[in-house]
Design a protein around this motif. Structure first.
Motif, PDB file in Angstrom:
ATOM      1  N   LEU A  77      52.766  55.629  25.829  1.00  0.00           N
ATOM      2  CA  LEU A  77      53.650  54.482  25.964  1.00  0.00           C
ATOM      3  C   LEU A  77      55.067  54.923  26.309  1.00  0.00           C
ATOM      4  N   GLU A  78      55.805  54.025  26.927  1.00  0.00           N
ATOM      5  CA  GLU A  78      57.188  54.334  27.289  1.00  0.00           C
ATOM      6  C   GLU A  78      58.138  54.127  26.118  1.00  0.00           C
ATOM      7  N   GLN A  79      57.641  53.496  25.063  1.00  0.00           N
ATOM      8  CA  GLN A  79      58.465  53.307  23.877  1.00  0.00           C
ATOM      9  C   GLN A  79      57.563  53.376  22.646  1.00  0.00           C
ATOM     10  N   PRO A  80      58.080  53.822  21.517  1.00  0.00           N
ATOM     11  CA  PRO A  80      57.257  53.930  20.310  1.00  0.00           C
ATOM     12  C   PRO A  80      56.891  52.548  19.767  1.00  0.00           C
ATOM     13  N   GLY A  89      38.130  39.257  23.941  1.00  0.00           N
ATOM     14  CA  GLY A  89      36.932  39.142  23.118  1.00  0.00           C
ATOM     15  C   GLY A  89      35.970  38.059  23.594  1.00  0.00           C
ATOM     16  N   GLY A  90      34.700  38.401  23.712  1.00  0.00           N
ATOM     17  CA  GLY A  90      33.679  37.435  24.119  1.00  0.00           C
ATOM     18  C   GLY A  90      33.544  37.241  25.613  1.00  0.00           C
ATOM     19  N   ARG A  91      34.462  37.775  26.391  1.00  0.00           N
ATOM     20  CA  ARG A  91      34.388  37.634  27.853  1.00  0.00           C
ATOM     21  C   ARG A  91      33.469  38.699  28.445  1.00  0.00           C
ATOM     22  N   THR A  92      32.924  38.416  29.630  1.00  0.00           N
ATOM     23  CA  THR A  92      32.208  39.453  30.361  1.00  0.00           C
ATOM     24  C   THR A  92      33.210  40.519  30.777  1.00  0.00           C
ATOM     25  N   MET A  93      32.716  41.683  31.114  1.00  0.00           N
ATOM     26  CA  MET A  93      33.611  42.761  31.522  1.00  0.00           C
ATOM     27  C   MET A  93      34.464  42.358  32.721  1.00  0.00           C
ATOM     28  N   ALA A  94      33.844  41.675  33.667  1.00  0.00           N
ATOM     29  CA  ALA A  94      34.580  41.263  34.868  1.00  0.00           C
ATOM     30  C   ALA A  94      35.678  40.277  34.509  1.00  0.00           C
ATOM     31  N   ASP A  95      35.349  39.277  33.674  1.00  0.00           N
ATOM     32  CA  ASP A  95      36.347  38.269  33.291  1.00  0.00           C
ATOM     33  C   ASP A  95      37.442  38.882  32.429  1.00  0.00           C
ATOM     34  N   ALA A  96      37.046  39.810  31.560  1.00  0.00           N
ATOM     35  CA  ALA A  96      38.042  40.465  30.711  1.00  0.00           C
ATOM     36  C   ALA A  96      39.026  41.272  31.547  1.00  0.00           C
ATOM     37  N   ALA A  97      38.522  41.945  32.571  1.00  0.00           N
ATOM     38  CA  ALA A  97      39.393  42.734  33.434  1.00  0.00           C
ATOM     39  C   ALA A  97      40.420  41.843  34.122  1.00  0.00           C
ATOM     40  N   VAL A  98      39.983  40.676  34.580  1.00  0.00           N
ATOM     41  CA  VAL A  98      40.897  39.740  35.249  1.00  0.00           C
ATOM     42  C   VAL A  98      41.937  39.221  34.268  1.00  0.00           C
ATOM     43  N   ALA A  99      41.498  38.807  33.080  1.00  0.00           N
ATOM     44  CA  ALA A  99      42.410  38.243  32.088  1.00  0.00           C
ATOM     45  C   ALA A  99      43.440  39.264  31.619  1.00  0.00           C
ATOM     46  N   LEU A 100      43.021  40.493  31.453  1.00  0.00           N
ATOM     47  CA  LEU A 100      43.925  41.537  30.970  1.00  0.00           C
ATOM     48  C   LEU A 100      44.896  42.009  32.048  1.00  0.00           C
ATOM     49  N   SER A 101      44.539  41.790  33.311  1.00  0.00           N
ATOM     50  CA  SER A 101      45.401  42.230  34.413  1.00  0.00           C
ATOM     51  C   SER A 101      46.480  41.218  34.746  1.00  0.00           C
ATOM     52  N   GLY A 102      46.307  40.000  34.290  1.00  0.00           N
ATOM     53  CA  GLY A 102      47.256  38.953  34.639  1.00  0.00           C
ATOM     54  C   GLY A 102      48.402  38.831  33.639  1.00  0.00           C
ATOM     55  N   GLU A 103      49.210  37.841  33.859  1.00  0.00           N
ATOM     56  CA  GLU A 103      50.332  37.593  32.952  1.00  0.00           C
ATOM     57  C   GLU A 103      49.815  37.064  31.629  1.00  0.00           C
ATOM     58  N   ILE A 104      50.355  37.571  30.530  1.00  0.00           N
ATOM     59  CA  ILE A 104      49.916  37.161  29.203  1.00  0.00           C
ATOM     60  C   ILE A 104      50.995  36.276  28.588  1.00  0.00           C
ATOM     61  N   PRO A 105      50.721  34.977  28.474  1.00  0.00           N
ATOM     62  CA  PRO A 105      51.749  34.073  27.943  1.00  0.00           C
ATOM     63  C   PRO A 105      51.968  34.260  26.445  1.00  0.00           C
ATOM     64  N   GLY A 106      53.144  33.829  26.000  1.00  0.00           N
ATOM     65  CA  GLY A 106      53.446  33.872  24.574  1.00  0.00           C
ATOM     66  C   GLY A 106      53.687  35.255  24.026  1.00  0.00           C
ATOM     67  N   ALA A 136      56.658  43.301  25.184  1.00  0.00           N
ATOM     68  CA  ALA A 136      55.984  42.910  26.422  1.00  0.00           C
ATOM     69  C   ALA A 136      55.517  44.123  27.225  1.00  0.00           C
ATOM     70  N   LEU A 137      56.371  45.152  27.313  1.00  0.00           N
ATOM     71  CA  LEU A 137      56.018  46.324  28.109  1.00  0.00           C
ATOM     72  C   LEU A 137      54.832  47.055  27.501  1.00  0.00           C
ATOM     73  N   VAL A 138      54.842  47.224  26.164  1.00  0.00           N
ATOM     74  CA  VAL A 138      53.737  47.907  25.487  1.00  0.00           C
ATOM     75  C   VAL A 138      52.445  47.113  25.664  1.00  0.00           C
ATOM     76  N   LEU A 139      52.515  45.809  25.457  1.00  0.00           N
ATOM     77  CA  LEU A 139      51.317  44.976  25.607  1.00  0.00           C
ATOM     78  C   LEU A 139      50.775  45.040  27.024  1.00  0.00           C
ATOM     79  N   HIS A 140      51.682  44.993  28.002  1.00  0.00           N
ATOM     80  CA  HIS A 140      51.258  45.051  29.405  1.00  0.00           C
ATOM     81  C   HIS A 140      50.561  46.380  29.705  1.00  0.00           C
ATOM     82  N   THR A 141      51.117  47.473  29.199  1.00  0.00           N
ATOM     83  CA  THR A 141      50.515  48.797  29.433  1.00  0.00           C
ATOM     84  C   THR A 141      49.131  48.890  28.808  1.00  0.00           C
ATOM     85  N   LEU A 142      49.007  48.420  27.577  1.00  0.00           N
ATOM     86  CA  LEU A 142      47.714  48.470  26.893  1.00  0.00           C
ATOM     87  C   LEU A 142      46.692  47.561  27.578  1.00  0.00           C
ATOM     88  N   ALA A 143      47.140  46.385  27.997  1.00  0.00           N
ATOM     89  CA  ALA A 143      46.227  45.432  28.645  1.00  0.00           C
ATOM     90  C   ALA A 143      45.697  45.984  29.961  1.00  0.00           C
TER      91      ALA A 143
END
Length: 340
Positions: A164-167, A185-202, A208-215
């Protein structure tokens, strides 16, 4: 039309040629097999087999070898695929049963098949076409180093280390873990990949940077589970049969190294998912494998697409042993992985 005895003569020619790599003559057949007729009668049978293009003379000697068509008749009509012995089945279960995860199981599988058949063995890695994300786990290894773990409902575990770029502290990481499980959770691998690659609201702007990197890391892990690839072992077995190939064996090895070639070929062999399929010689010409035979069978893992395993070797192959071994190992994998 070939008589019943003629077909038995063909069986004898295939078996003797596979064993000796020497053209088989009528005298040899009379000496080794109990046909109860003269060499002259066997020569007549061989002449009819040659007319049907099931055997051919490699040179001017009196011996004959099977043609691709002859091997096909042998496999379709004459091969008796006997079950492996109890000791052989026990050996399979013992050797494969020591595997700790799917990766080791498939690595052991190709080594085992190569050993049993003396051919080059291949296993298609199961893809998660229909698997779903069961859980996402984040393990802190250092303040700015996290192990991302993606667990599928079929039991597959994919791990990847992230710098990570920050602790990030344990409390924050726990919150991010909850958020990522909500997304994937509960999504197919394909759907999970799409959801994790997009913008995560809230998202808390502080993380945000850490979450984006992990996602994004988890998205890559999900995509990796859907990739088609092969596990291969026993290349030395193929090299030892080099004299069975009229051309350079390098052409065969290069075609095999292009995994997409074998994956496409496996795709064409998937008509009956539970039977042993065999492709012989010229049937593989369009794939650059016109001098090889492929024996394969399917195995199934819950939550994944049906995959195949098999062997690749010269047309002068011990089809009976190869078919029995491939079938037995495929059934073991389907049974064992279906219970896991």
């Amino acid at each position: 039309m070939v008589s019943e005895r003629g077909l038995e003569v063909l069986r004898a020619i295939v078996q003797d040629y596979v064993a000796s790599r020497e053209p088989v003559g009528s005298k040899t057949i009379v000496e080794r097999h109990a046909f109860g007729v003269s060499a002259a009668t066997i020569r007549n049978d061989m002449a009819l087999l040659e007319e049907e293009e099931l055997i051919a003379a490699p040179h001017t000697s009196s011996g004959r070898i099977p043609t691709d068509k002859g091997y096909r008749v042998f496999v379709d009509q004459l091969t008796d695929v006997r079950p492996l012995t109890r000791a052989q089945r026990q050996a399979i279960e013992t050797f494969l049963g020591e595997s700790s995860d799917l990766d080791e199981l498939l690595a052991r599988t190709v080594r085992l098949i190569a050993s049993l058949t003396k051919q080059l063995a291949v296993v298609q890695y199961p893809s998660f076409g229909s698997a779903r994300v069961r859980h996402v786990e984040l393990v802190s290894l250092a303040p700015a180093r996290v192990l991302c773990i993606l667990i599928a409902d079929s039991g597959q575990v994919e791990q990847r280390l992230v710098e990570l770029e920050q602790p990030v502290d344990e409390e924050t990481l726990a919150g991010l873990r909850v958020r990522l499980n909500e997304i994937a959770g509960g999504r197919t691998m394909a759907d999970a990949a799409v959801a994790l690659s997009g913008e995560i609201p809230g998202t808390d702007r502080r993380h945000a940077l850490v979450l984006h990197t992990l996602a994004l890391t988890l998205a890559e892990q999900a995509r990796a589970q859907r990739s088609d690839r092969l596990v291969v072992a026993g290349a030395a077995n193929l090299v030892r049969t080099e004299q069975d190939f009229a051309g350079s064996i390098l052409d065969v090895i290069e075609a095999i190294e292009e995994q997409v070639v074998l994956l496409k070929l496996f795709g064409e062999m998937s008509g009956d998912e539970h039977a042993v399929a065999v492709r012989i010689g010229r049937e593989n010409a369009s794939f650059g494998l016109g001098e090889t035979s492929i024996v394969s069978s399917a195995f199934e893992i819950p939550g994944r697409d049906v995959s195949r395993l098999g062997v690749v070797g010269p047309t002068r192959m011990d089809y009976t042993t190869s078919m029995a071994a491939v079938r037995a190992v495929a059934r073991y994998l389907s049974r064992t992985l279906g219970e896991s």
